[in-house]
Design a protein around this motif. Structure first.
Motif, PDB file in Angstrom:
ATOM      1  N   VAL A 172      32.739 -41.517  29.044  1.00 47.37           N
ATOM      2  CA  VAL A 172      33.204 -42.545  28.467  1.00 47.37           C
ATOM      3  C   VAL A 172      33.444 -41.461  26.961  1.00 47.37           C
ATOM      4  N   PRO A 173      34.337 -41.276  25.843  1.00 44.69           N
ATOM      5  CA  PRO A 173      34.324 -40.292  24.869  1.00 44.69           C
ATOM      6  C   PRO A 173      34.192 -41.661  23.950  1.00 44.69           C
ATOM      7  N   ILE A 218      33.190 -37.695  21.274  1.00 43.84           N
ATOM      8  CA  ILE A 218      31.402 -37.401  22.353  1.00 43.84           C
ATOM      9  C   ILE A 218      31.454 -38.019  23.358  1.00 43.84           C
ATOM     10  N   ARG A 219      31.793 -36.505  24.385  1.00 42.92           N
ATOM     11  CA  ARG A 219      31.802 -37.773  25.957  1.00 42.92           C
ATOM     12  C   ARG A 219      30.043 -37.959  26.481  1.00 42.92           C
ATOM     13  N   GLU A 220      28.729 -37.017  25.536  1.00 39.41           N
ATOM     14  CA  GLU A 220      27.838 -36.763  26.073  1.00 39.41           C
ATOM     15  C   GLU A 220      27.284 -38.517  25.366  1.00 39.41           C
ATOM     16  N   TYR A 238      21.395 -32.754  23.568  1.00 40.52           N
ATOM     17  CA  TYR A 238      22.725 -32.147  22.877  1.00 40.52           C
ATOM     18  C   TYR A 238      23.955 -33.346  22.776  1.00 40.52           C
ATOM     19  N   ALA A 239      25.306 -32.519  22.489  1.00 45.82           N
ATOM     20  CA  ALA A 239      25.978 -33.398  21.922  1.00 45.82           C
ATOM     21  C   ALA A 239      27.407 -32.608  21.833  1.00 45.82           C
ATOM     22  N   ARG A 240      28.113 -32.307  22.084  1.00 47.35           N
ATOM     23  CA  ARG A 240      29.114 -31.956  21.725  1.00 47.35           C
ATOM     24  C   ARG A 240      30.624 -32.295  21.210  1.00 47.35           C
ATOM     25  N   VAL A 241      30.732 -32.150  20.126  1.00 45.01           N
ATOM     26  CA  VAL A 241      31.983 -32.771  19.686  1.00 45.01           C
ATOM     27  C   VAL A 241      33.297 -31.668  19.708  1.00 45.01           C
ATOM     28  N   THR A 242      34.172 -32.605  20.546  1.00 42.66           N
ATOM     29  CA  THR A 242      35.401 -31.609  20.745  1.00 42.66           C
ATOM     30  C   THR A 242      37.072 -31.817  19.774  1.00 42.66           C
ATOM     31  N   HIS A 243      37.680 -31.185  19.858  1.00 37.67           N
ATOM     32  CA  HIS A 243      39.102 -31.734  19.027  1.00 37.67           C
ATOM     33  C   HIS A 243      40.086 -30.676  19.358  1.00 37.67           C
ATOM     34  N   GLU A 244      40.889 -31.078  19.729  1.00 40.96           N
ATOM     35  CA  GLU A 244      42.069 -30.807  20.318  1.00 40.96           C
ATOM     36  C   GLU A 244      42.362 -29.113  19.973  1.00 40.96           C
ATOM     37  N   GLU A 245      42.272 -29.184  17.534  1.00 44.91           N
ATOM     38  CA  GLU A 245      42.379 -28.110  17.257  1.00 44.91           C
ATOM     39  C   GLU A 245      41.719 -27.188  17.061  1.00 44.91           C
TER      40      GLU A 245
END
Length: 114
Positions: free
Chosen positions: A31-32, A47-49, A78-85
């Protein structure tokens, strides 16, 4: 030396571990958790983690008003921060202070006199 990570208009600073306080938001796996949503595009830094986001204004007195997002506690590896750009940003286990970066204008520049 302070570790600082940046992704677009998001600035993430590693800080000493503190117990979560103030307003808490925890996520379930998959769950983001949206840290920040883009004003113009609507794209988000997420973050999805499984992580804990908490907001305690007493821990951010040195950050200008309106820029503090919260503190992020990563208990897993770890945790990964994502963004479309932007490229993904991988943060190792620890505690981080999350804030917006602000764009400086001409009035923000100062010349220091000797």
């Amino acid at each position: 030396m302070t570790e600082i990570f940046a992704q677009g208009d998001l600035l993430i600073e590693r800080v000493p571990d503190v117990a979560p306080s103030g307003t808490l938001a925890e996520t379930a796996d998959g769950v983001p958790l949206v840290l920040l949503e883009g004003e113009a595009t609507g794209h988000c830094h997420a973050i999805r983690e499984r992580v804990t986001l908490f907001r305690d204004d007493d821990l951010a007195r040195d950050i200008p008003a309106g820029l503090y997002v919260g503190h992020l506690l990563i208990a897993s590896a770890y945790a990964r921060v994502t963004h479309e750009e932007h490229a993904p940003l991988t943060l190792p286990r620890g505690t981080y202070r999350v804030r917006r970066q602000r764009e400086l204008g001409p009035r923000d520049a100062r010349v220091l006199a000797d």
